[in-house]
Scaffold this motif. Structure first.
Motif, PDB file in Angstrom:
ATOM      1  N   GLU A 214     -49.029 -24.678-171.091  1.00  0.00           N
ATOM      2  CA  GLU A 214     -48.275 -25.931-171.605  1.00  0.00           C
ATOM      3  C   GLU A 214     -48.079 -26.333-173.045  1.00  0.00           C
ATOM      4  O   GLU A 214     -48.983 -25.837-173.644  1.00  0.00           O
ATOM      5  N   GLN A 215     -47.108 -26.983-173.387  1.00  0.00           N
ATOM      6  CA  GLN A 215     -47.063 -27.264-174.675  1.00  0.00           C
ATOM      7  C   GLN A 215     -47.843 -28.488-174.841  1.00  0.00           C
ATOM      8  O   GLN A 215     -48.082 -29.352-174.010  1.00  0.00           O
ATOM      9  N   LEU A 216     -48.228 -28.816-176.158  1.00  0.00           N
ATOM     10  CA  LEU A 216     -48.989 -30.323-176.602  1.00  0.00           C
ATOM     11  C   LEU A 216     -47.680 -31.228-176.147  1.00  0.00           C
ATOM     12  O   LEU A 216     -46.386 -31.162-176.462  1.00  0.00           O
ATOM     13  N   GLY A 217     -48.305 -32.053-175.337  1.00  0.00           N
ATOM     14  CA  GLY A 217     -47.243 -33.059-174.784  1.00  0.00           C
ATOM     15  C   GLY A 217     -46.756 -33.035-173.347  1.00  0.00           C
ATOM     16  O   GLY A 217     -45.996 -33.724-172.663  1.00  0.00           O
ATOM     17  N   GLY A 218     -47.303 -31.710-172.749  1.00  0.00           N
ATOM     18  CA  GLY A 218     -46.988 -31.601-171.461  1.00  0.00           C
ATOM     19  C   GLY A 218     -47.829 -32.084-170.513  1.00  0.00           C
ATOM     20  O   GLY A 218     -48.546 -33.089-170.896  1.00  0.00           O
ATOM     21  N   PRO A 219     -47.756 -31.990-169.123  1.00  0.00           N
ATOM     22  CA  PRO A 219     -48.643 -32.584-168.281  1.00  0.00           C
ATOM     23  C   PRO A 219     -50.123 -32.767-168.502  1.00  0.00           C
ATOM     24  O   PRO A 219     -50.539 -33.960-168.175  1.00  0.00           O
ATOM     25  N   TYR A 220     -50.717 -31.744-169.123  1.00  0.00           N
ATOM     26  CA  TYR A 220     -52.227 -31.966-169.428  1.00  0.00           C
ATOM     27  C   TYR A 220     -52.322 -33.209-170.371  1.00  0.00           C
ATOM     28  O   TYR A 220     -53.225 -34.164-170.206  1.00  0.00           O
TER      29      TYR A 220
ATOM     30  N   GLU B 152     -49.998 -35.624-171.111  1.00  0.00           N
ATOM     31  CA  GLU B 152     -49.783 -36.751-170.405  1.00  0.00           C
ATOM     32  C   GLU B 152     -50.741 -37.419-169.653  1.00  0.00           C
ATOM     33  O   GLU B 152     -51.023 -38.595-169.682  1.00  0.00           O
ATOM     34  N   PHE B 153     -51.234 -36.542-168.793  1.00  0.00           N
ATOM     35  CA  PHE B 153     -52.483 -37.079-168.032  1.00  0.00           C
ATOM     36  C   PHE B 153     -53.775 -37.863-168.881  1.00  0.00           C
ATOM     37  O   PHE B 153     -53.886 -38.982-168.711  1.00  0.00           O
ATOM     38  N   PHE B 154     -54.146 -37.173-169.891  1.00  0.00           N
ATOM     39  CA  PHE B 154     -55.080 -37.784-170.687  1.00  0.00           C
ATOM     40  C   PHE B 154     -54.616 -38.928-171.655  1.00  0.00           C
ATOM     41  O   PHE B 154     -55.450 -39.714-171.867  1.00  0.00           O
ATOM     42  N   ALA B 155     -53.429 -38.753-172.190  1.00  0.00           N
ATOM     43  CA  ALA B 155     -52.913 -39.857-172.810  1.00  0.00           C
ATOM     44  C   ALA B 155     -52.716 -41.110-171.892  1.00  0.00           C
ATOM     45  O   ALA B 155     -53.129 -42.374-172.650  1.00  0.00           O
ATOM     46  N   GLU B 156     -52.451 -40.897-170.849  1.00  0.00           N
ATOM     47  CA  GLU B 156     -52.299 -42.244-169.817  1.00  0.00           C
ATOM     48  C   GLU B 156     -53.651 -42.646-169.814  1.00  0.00           C
ATOM     49  O   GLU B 156     -53.850 -43.946-169.766  1.00  0.00           O
ATOM     50  N   ALA B 157     -54.662 -42.011-169.673  1.00  0.00           N
ATOM     51  CA  ALA B 157     -56.080 -42.253-169.173  1.00  0.00           C
ATOM     52  C   ALA B 157     -56.539 -43.153-170.460  1.00  0.00           C
ATOM     53  O   ALA B 157     -57.182 -44.144-170.348  1.00  0.00           O
TER      54      ALA B 157
ATOM     55  N   VAL C 132     -60.132 -40.534-176.175  1.00  0.00           N
ATOM     56  CA  VAL C 132     -60.348 -39.495-175.289  1.00  0.00           C
ATOM     57  C   VAL C 132     -60.085 -38.113-176.014  1.00  0.00           C
ATOM     58  O   VAL C 132     -59.099 -37.701-176.607  1.00  0.00           O
ATOM     59  N   LEU C 133     -61.207 -37.338-176.423  1.00  0.00           N
ATOM     60  CA  LEU C 133     -61.375 -36.114-176.602  1.00  0.00           C
ATOM     61  C   LEU C 133     -61.359 -35.091-175.531  1.00  0.00           C
ATOM     62  O   LEU C 133     -62.304 -34.933-174.794  1.00  0.00           O
TER      63      LEU C 133
ATOM     64  N   ASP D 288     -55.786 -41.465-179.136  1.00  0.00           N
ATOM     65  CA  ASP D 288     -56.475 -42.582-179.472  1.00  0.00           C
ATOM     66  C   ASP D 288     -56.426 -43.886-178.434  1.00  0.00           C
ATOM     67  O   ASP D 288     -55.932 -43.418-177.135  1.00  0.00           O
ATOM     68  N   ARG D 289     -56.790 -45.052-178.545  1.00  0.00           N
ATOM     69  CA  ARG D 289     -56.925 -45.966-177.525  1.00  0.00           C
ATOM     70  C   ARG D 289     -55.555 -46.437-176.751  1.00  0.00           C
ATOM     71  O   ARG D 289     -55.363 -47.095-175.876  1.00  0.00           O
ATOM     72  N   THR D 290     -54.341 -46.021-177.859  1.00  0.00           N
ATOM     73  CA  THR D 290     -52.899 -46.294-177.104  1.00  0.00           C
ATOM     74  C   THR D 290     -52.363 -45.008-176.686  1.00  0.00           C
ATOM     75  O   THR D 290     -51.211 -45.048-175.903  1.00  0.00           O
ATOM     76  N   GLY D 291     -53.169 -44.188-176.536  1.00  0.00           N
ATOM     77  CA  GLY D 291     -52.813 -42.960-175.620  1.00  0.00           C
ATOM     78  C   GLY D 291     -51.929 -41.660-176.825  1.00  0.00           C
ATOM     79  O   GLY D 291     -51.347 -40.740-176.452  1.00  0.00           O
TER      80      GLY D 291
END
Length: 265
Positions: free
Chosen positions: A55-61, A63-68, A76-77, A99-102
């Motif tokens: 995937e690209q940076l910004g893809g589903p992976y 997006e999943f951890f940005a939302e978390a 989240v690292l 960061d804390r804002t995703g």
């Protein structure tokens, strides 16, 4: 700064792996963590033929951890994932930082690739399917400079000296360290990187059996700049916490200024 290392047993079911990772991040947030670290290849450790498409940076992976990160309000690292690489044959092994804002604030591509032949024990050629990164990355995490690395990087002290010289005071190591080498080398190397660079070291590992025929050592841990192990995970999936006292780091660097006294770069 309160840190959580999340220890996983990722297998060949990506959805299940991501669910466990999200649950561990929620436990980290409930435990008061400012920052949570996941291990290498959080989403998949299984047969190569069923590896998820890169995937690209910004893809589903991401997006999943940005939302978390955004939902839980913590940094989240996010371990690492297969990022689209320079050609059709190879990916990058990439750690994104949220960061804390995703918001994605940094990404590191693993530089040192695990090409190892131990007869009767380990045969693994990471460079066949993964391209090496080329850049040192120091990311501002909660206002503190963190030097980024992944797993096999741990064996190359020049990388960590470069990160320390660039200003890092915390070194992070998401990993899937093999049991055969981990039982003798994992803690020794983590403590050495902490002592010689006068940095905290935060290491999150995979634990247990993974197809095909791989077993990871686990023992995720957090080490202070004196080389003292502040916290170590038991041999199970879970979350382990420790506090980083940055005033202690400053005091160690003042009283024993080995980093400042170096003569060679």
């Amino acid at each position: 700064m309160r840190i959580a290392v999340c220890q996983l047993n990722s297998r060949d079911d990506r959805d299940a792996n991501l669910k466990v990772a999200r649950d561990l991040l929620a436990r980290a947030a409930d435990g008061g963590a400012d920052v949570a670290v996941l291990p290498e290849y959080t989403d998949y450790l299984g047969p190569g033929r069923t590896t998820p498409a890169p995937e690209q940076l910004g893809g589903p992976y991401c997006e999943f951890f940005a939302e978390a990160a955004r939902d839980l309000g913590i940094w989240v690292l996010a371990g690492s994932f297969h990022e689209e690489g320079p050609d059709s044959e190879r990916t990058f092994n990439t750690m994104p930082v949220f960061d804390r804002t995703g918001t994605l604030v940094a990404a590191y591509r693993k530089i040192h690739l695990y090409d190892v032949e131990i007869p009767g024990r380990v045969s693994y050629q990471e460079s066949k399917t993964v391209a090496p990164g080329t850049e040192l990355v120091v990311a501002p995490v909660e206002g503190v400079p963190w030097g980024l690395s992944i797993c096999y990087d741990l064996r190359f002290p020049e990388l960590y000296r470069g990160l320390a010289i660039a200003g890092a005071t915390v070194l992070v190591v998401p990993a899937a360290f093999m049991q055969h080498t981990g039982r003798d080398h994992w803690e020794v190397l983590l403590r050495a990187r902490a002592i010689e660079n006068q940095c905290y070291v935060v290491a999150a590992g995979q634990i247990g059996d993974h197809d095909p025929g791989r077993t990871c050592f686990g023992r995720s841990m957090i080490v202070d700049p004196w080389g003292t192990v502040l916290a170590q995970a038991p041999d199970t999936v879970g979350v382990t916490f420790a506090e980083l006292d940055l005033s202690r780091l400053d005091r160690i660097r003042q009283e024993l200024p080995s980093l400042a006294n170096r003569r060679l770069d």
